[in-house]
Design an enzyme around this catalytic site. Structure first.
Site, PDB file in Angstrom:
ATOM      1  N   ASP A  22       0.812  -1.214   0.000  1.00  0.00           N
ATOM      2  CA  ASP A  22       0.000   0.000   0.000  1.00  0.00           C
ATOM      3  C   ASP A  22       0.843   1.261   0.000  1.00  0.00           C
ATOM      4  OD1 ASP A  22      -2.726   0.278  -0.312  1.00  0.00           O
ATOM      5  OD2 ASP A  22      -3.026   0.997   1.726  1.00  0.00           O
ATOM      6  N   ASP A  72     -11.887  -5.586  10.857  1.00  0.00           N
ATOM      7  CA  ASP A  72     -11.992  -7.041  10.918  1.00  0.00           C
ATOM      8  C   ASP A  72     -13.231  -7.481  11.697  1.00  0.00           C
ATOM      9  OD1 ASP A  72     -10.995  -5.979  13.217  1.00  0.00           O
ATOM     10  OD2 ASP A  72      -9.145  -7.145  13.250  1.00  0.00           O
TER      11      ASP A  72
END
Length: 1113
Positions: free
Chosen positions: A401, A815
């Site tokens: 990223d 998550d």
């Protein structure tokens, strides 16, 4: 395709292939001496009439279809295309052309990775003025498409096919069929194309006819067509002795009993029954105790009584939320032998024993090579590439990223070293398969090793790994020196141009300080010195297939005296892809969740494994059979309703005493096992295997309803997305998933391939045996270009990515929210605890780092509580006790408000001489004793069924109070300010170097100042001052009230005992705690004490006051 450019490194451009309508356009590009690319139109070239060597056109190769057949040698052409794809760096993004840059080499220390893997001598193309390399197959042997043995590269071969179809050497037509791969059982016969099934295909044919471009792949899938060989094909009648034409014999239930792949192991009743009984008893007495406390206030200190009763009621509620979901803990076991027997054993229909297991895409995410060392990530990749799972079924993706060239070249080095490491692991059954961890193991490495050449092989691999580490660690300096050299060259060129043009030399020379790749071109990602289009938040999308997809059959190595002997070992490597999504200013990239969703889309286009396993860059495979363990649940009967398999997180490098409960064993071995007996464990970010179909936002399949709606004759047929979601219209697919046709088409394929095996009548919803034995289709440029387009910054605009599809946005704990959404739709999850740890990673052992980690988790929980993801708003499909668990996830940080108040109560009691009750009656003491004994019994039994140690349980209790009075409080304040006032507060961390200390746990003793330390310090100092004050008052009193002092001091010491690890962390190894910490804490504590004494002037050193109110009976 015709080209006069002799160089095979020229830039190739192609149109964005996102939209299905219209054909691919040809793009031209000129590569300048600086490595930049200038795009030109066809009109520009036609007007100039100059097709010099600076220009080259590139046409996307369309995969062979019934109405688009190549001239000759389709197999060789496909291999040439795939080799081109695996050696090219693809870039693209918003308002830009997708380009494919053929790489000479990826790092300074090697040529391209494919050549290193093959070990072959690099042959040169015999075409005049061409410096390209000869085509090679998976084994590394040269592919020569003509009997005259004229060597040719893939580019010249494509040119020859496009122009005349004649071999440039002998001037004869290329012959087809001589070099095709032989597929067992199908090489000697043609594969017919059946007509679509009328009952199942009428509706789809109507929708298909609206599109001018006929989609053959979708036609083949929906009509059971057998043209070519893909990952889902249906051989017809009388093929391989199968009269049913379903790819393999359907077993008769009466002939063989169903053998489950997994089993539930209940907790022994001698442990779980008393455990539940004690919970009920404590709950009853807790309610009676609270009723008694409310009815018997302390009239002499109402304020103290009111504070205590409010805290106690909240603690009771919090305990109920925590203990409720623990009523039904279970254990599970898997049967790996049964899995192998069912999916990989040779049979009459599968004589070579090809695997029928589904594919798995493994995701590794990294963002900053400075904080996440590339060597750590590289070791994680090596452990993935060497997993014990069919090679052709594994695809590894790494998401960078940060778009750093350092990470890219480190991954290229890892792919090169995998050529030796992966076969070595297979040959000697190495565990663990992380080379750094393996070579650091203590003990006899030859234990249980049977081959006589193990010591020699290990010594060789260890030497190569040491060199590999040197190369990885030297990459930053290598990239800097290379970039400085190229930038100096560009500056000299500019000076020369100014001198030749007679420009004013007094003007300053401005040369972009670019970051350069090893082949002498600009790195399209983030530069060391950031500039426009080359910074962390502003760069093009990058995709590189570093290791191309392997063939379906094993390739054995060859004996080599200079290398390792892999003559009986499969030397194939799994497919490996580097990806860095496009980033542009003005777009919300959604941090890690956005990167994971980009991986989901890119992998759906490239490999489309029906299962996805994600790992952090510092978590590696400690058990090479972990994927097989997870598959035992996913492919078992009823596995189609499982959305993910969560593995426990295990950590290395933690101090033996686990001072700050870094291992989290109470949570991973206690809470998660308990949730496994309900609807399943929560998703905790890493070490989790997903069902891809569940990530797309669909509900779990209902076989009876689906078959009825889809008008199917058998439950083993593939369905469409609209069959699973009646509200999802075909025309609305782009609104939910984006405008990629390939992505939409991959959804039913992934769902179908992820079903259990329908080899028994007990399996009501599955796929037939043998459906996944065929080889995957080779990659082509159009497919990779599509993958580049789906990782563009604009792709998610006006879609449901991050809202319903993929990882959910809007929380730092994406998550937990993602797992909650799946459970809320009715899916269930499984907790897979293996005998040998599945994965291992690293955890912060420093106090400050640990507090900031907990702060991030708690902040995410507060965000969940104030969002629509609060379990109080969940659907009816959420299990009641599972709902309690998710409510606890969102509410546990708020306990800090009451915990801090309660930690000050003992000190206030000592200062005032009062207590939370007016007198210590027998009733109060009996209630307190019974609840304490029940709590001790519950803790002991929980330790028994969870397998943790009592010391670990106590460490968890200590850190619960430490984090509750620091990180959780900060998270609540931060969340409230964000919700009420829209103010976001970040708690910064100032790190200090650990110096030259070589101690393994040097980081444990490092003291880093953070504001999170203030509340626990104040609590500790106030309680210490209160004990000293009460002791002095008691000693100097005319009538010492020792019972009052001992009663109050006992609870203060209880608080201080919980803060003991925190105090040790402040002391460090050499008492390096910053002086300002004690100055501030002391001032605050003294100020609080003086204010209280000033408010109660009647308190004198001589005793009096309320000292006699605290009396033991």
């Amino acid at each position: 395709m015709a080209s006069s450019d002799p160089s095979k490194n020229a830039m190739r451009g192609q149109g964005n292939s996102t939209n299905s309508g219209g054909g691919q356009t040809v793009k031209f590009a000129r590569r300048t001496s600086s490595g930049r690319y200038v795009s030109l139109s066809r009109e520009d070239l036609d007007m100039s009439g100059d097709f010099s060597g600076d220009y080259m056109n590139y046409t996307v190769h369309i995969p062979p279809t019934p109405d688009n057949q190549p001239m000759d040698d389709s197999s060789v052409a496909a291999k040439a295309e795939e080799q081109y794809v695996s050696n090219s760096l693809f870039t693209g993004g918003f308002n830009s052309v997708t380009r494919a840059h053929l790489m000479d080499k990826m790092t300074d220390s090697s040529s391209n990775v494919s050549d290193r893997v093959t070990r072959g001598q690099a042959g040169s193309c015999q075409m005049p003025a061409c410096d390209g390399k000869v085509m090679k197959d998976e084994r590394g042997n040269e592919v020569i498409p003509c009997e005259c043995r004229f060597k040719i590269c893939q580019d010249c071969f494509a040119d020859a096919q496009k122009d005349t179809g004649l071999c440039p050497g002998c001037k004869e037509p290329y012959r087809s069929g001589d070099y095709d791969d032989e597929l067992p059982g199908f090489a000697a016969r043609a594969l017919p194309l059946p007509a679509p099934d009328k009952a199942a295909g009428d509706r789809r044919m109507v929708n298909r006819n609206k599109n001018p471009d006929f989609d053959h792949n979708k036609w083949l899938f929906e009509t059971q067509g057998t043209y070519g060989h893909g990952t889902a094909y249906w051989p017809q009648e009388d093929m391989d002795g199968d009269p049913n034409g379903k790819g393999g014999p359907m077993l008769d239930a009466n002939e063989k009993a169903f053998k489950p792949l997994s089993r539930i192991l209940p907790i022994p009743s001698g442990i779980i029954s008393p455990y539940r009984l004690l919970i009920v008893i404590r709950l009853i007495f807790l309610i009676l105790f609270l009723i008694w406390r409310v009815r018997h206030p302390n009239e002499d200190a109402v304020w103290l009584w009111l504070m205590s009763i409010v805290c106690e009621i909240w603690f009771a509620f919090s305990w109920l939320l925590d203990i409720g979901p623990k009523f039904f803990p279970i254990n599970r076991s898997t049967d790996l032998d049964a899995l192998k027997e069912k999916f990989e054993m040779p049979s009459p229909s599968n004589p070579t024993g090809r695997s029928d297991l589904p594919g798995v895409d493994l995701f590794v995410s990294t963002a900053d090579p400075e904080k996440e060392p590339p060597l750590v990530t590289a070791n994680t990749i090596l452990s993935i590439l060497s997993v014990d799972y069919p090679v052709e079924k594994v695809t590894c993706y790494v998401s960078d990223d940060g778009g750093a060239l350092l990470t890219f070249e480190a991954m290229a080095e890892a792919a090169s070293f995998a050529e030796m490491w992966v076969p070595f692991c297979r040959k000697h059954d190495i565990e663990p398969r992380n080379p750094e961890t393996y070579f650091a193991l203590k003990g006899d490495p030859t234990k249980n090793k049977l081959r006589p050449d193990f010591v020699k092989d290990r010594r060789k691999v260890k030497r190569e790994y040491d060199e590999f580490k040197v190369r990885i660690n030297g990459l930053p300096d290598s990239i800097r020196r290379r970039s400085d050299a190229f930038n100096a060259r560009e500056e000299m060129k500019m000076i020369k141009q100014m001198r030749d043009s007679g420009a004013d030399r007094s003007e300053p020379i401005r040369v972009q300080k670019a970051t350069w790749m090893a082949d002498g071109t600009h790195w399209p990602g983030t530069w060391t010195i950031a500039s426009s289009d080359h910074s962390k938040g502003d760069h093009a999308g990058i995709l590189q297939v570093m290791l191309k997809p392997p063939g379906p059959d094993p390739i054995l190595g060859e004996p080599d005296e200079n290398q390792l002997d892999f003559s009986d070992i499969d030397i194939r490597l799994p497919m490996f892809v580097y990806m860095s999504r496009e980033k542009r200013p003005g777009y919300d990239h959604n941090k890690k969740a956005g990167a994971m969703n980009a991986l989901v889309r890119a992998s759906a286009v490239l490999s489309n494994g029906p299962f996805i396993l994600n790992l952090d860059c510092d978590h590696y495979f400690y058990n090479c059979k972990a994927i097989r363990e997870g598959m035992c649940f996913m492919l078992d009967r009823g596995g189609e309703n499982i959305c993910y398999i969560q593995f426990p997180q295990r950590f290395e490098g933690i101090d033996p005493s686990d001072r700050y409960a870094n291992r989290n064993t109470v949570f991973f071995d206690g809470n998660m096992r308990a949730l496994d007996g309900l609807q399943g464990p929560v998703y905790v970010g890493t070490g989790c295997m997903f069902r891809r179909f569940a990530l797309y936002g669909f509900e779990p399949p209902n076989p009876d309803k689906l078959i009825a709606n889809a008008n199917k004759d058998s439950e083993t047929q593939a369905l469409n997305p609209t069959d699973f979601d009646p509200d999802l219209d075909v025309n609305l697919l782009p609104k939910r998933f984006g405008n990629s046709t390939k992505l939409a088409e991959s959804i039913p394929v992934a769902e179908y391939q992820g079903r259990p095996l329908a080899d028994h009548s007990m399996v009501k919803y599955g796929r037939p045996p043998g459906a996944l034995r065929g080889p995957r289709e080779p990659l082509d440029s159009a497919t990779v270009a599509e993958a580049v387009s789906v990782i563009s910054c604009w792709y998610e605009d006006k879609t449901e990515w991050g809202d319903r599809v993929g990882w959910i946005y809007g929380s730092v704990t994406e998550d937990v929210v993602t797992g909650y959404r799946m459970h809320n739709r009715g899916w269930r999850s499984i907790y897979c605890v293996t005998k040998r740890d599945a994965f291992r990673g690293s955890a912060p052992i420093n106090l400050t780092d640990r507090l900031h980690q907990v702060l991030r988790w708690a902040t995410g929980s507060v965000e969940i509580f104030f969002s629509r993801n609060n379990a109080l708003l969940g659907s009816r499909r959420l299990n009641l006790l599972q709902r309690l668990a998710y409510i606890n996830v969102g509410m546990y940080p708020f306990t800090s408000l009451f915990l801090i108040m309660y930690c000050f109560l003992p000190a206030l009691s000592l200062f005032s001489g009062q207590f939370i009750v007016q007198t210590l009656s027998i009733t109060f003491l009996v209630y307190l004793l019974i609840m304490t004994l029940c709590l001790v019994g519950i803790a002991i039994l929980e330790v028994k069924w969870s397998g943790i140690e009592l010391e670990e349980w106590w460490r968890n209790e200590q850190f619960w109070l430490i984090s509750g009075t620091s990180s959780h409080l900060a998270a609540v304040i931060q969340g409230l300010l964000k919700v009420i006032a829209g103010i976001e507060i970040s708690f910064t961390l100032t790190s200090k170097s650990a110096g030259e200390d070589e101690d393994e746990f040097a980081e444990l003793y490092l003291v880093k100042w953070t504001s999170l330390m203030l509340p626990p310090i104040v609590i500790a100092m106030v309680n210490i001052i209160a004990i000293c004050y009460a002791f002095a008052r008691t000693v100097t009193s005319a009538v010492p009230a020792w019972n009052a002092f001992i009663g109050g001091a006992f609870f203060s010491f209880w608080v201080l005992a919980h803060l003991y690890p925190f105090a040790k962390g402040l002391m460090g190894r050499r008492r390096k705690t910053p002086t300002i910490v004690f100055v501030w804490a002391g001032l605050i504590a003294i100020t609080i004490s003086l204010i209280y004494i000033a408010v109660n002037p009647q308190m004198q050193a001589g005793g009096g006051g309320g000292g006699s109110a605290f009396q033991f009976p």
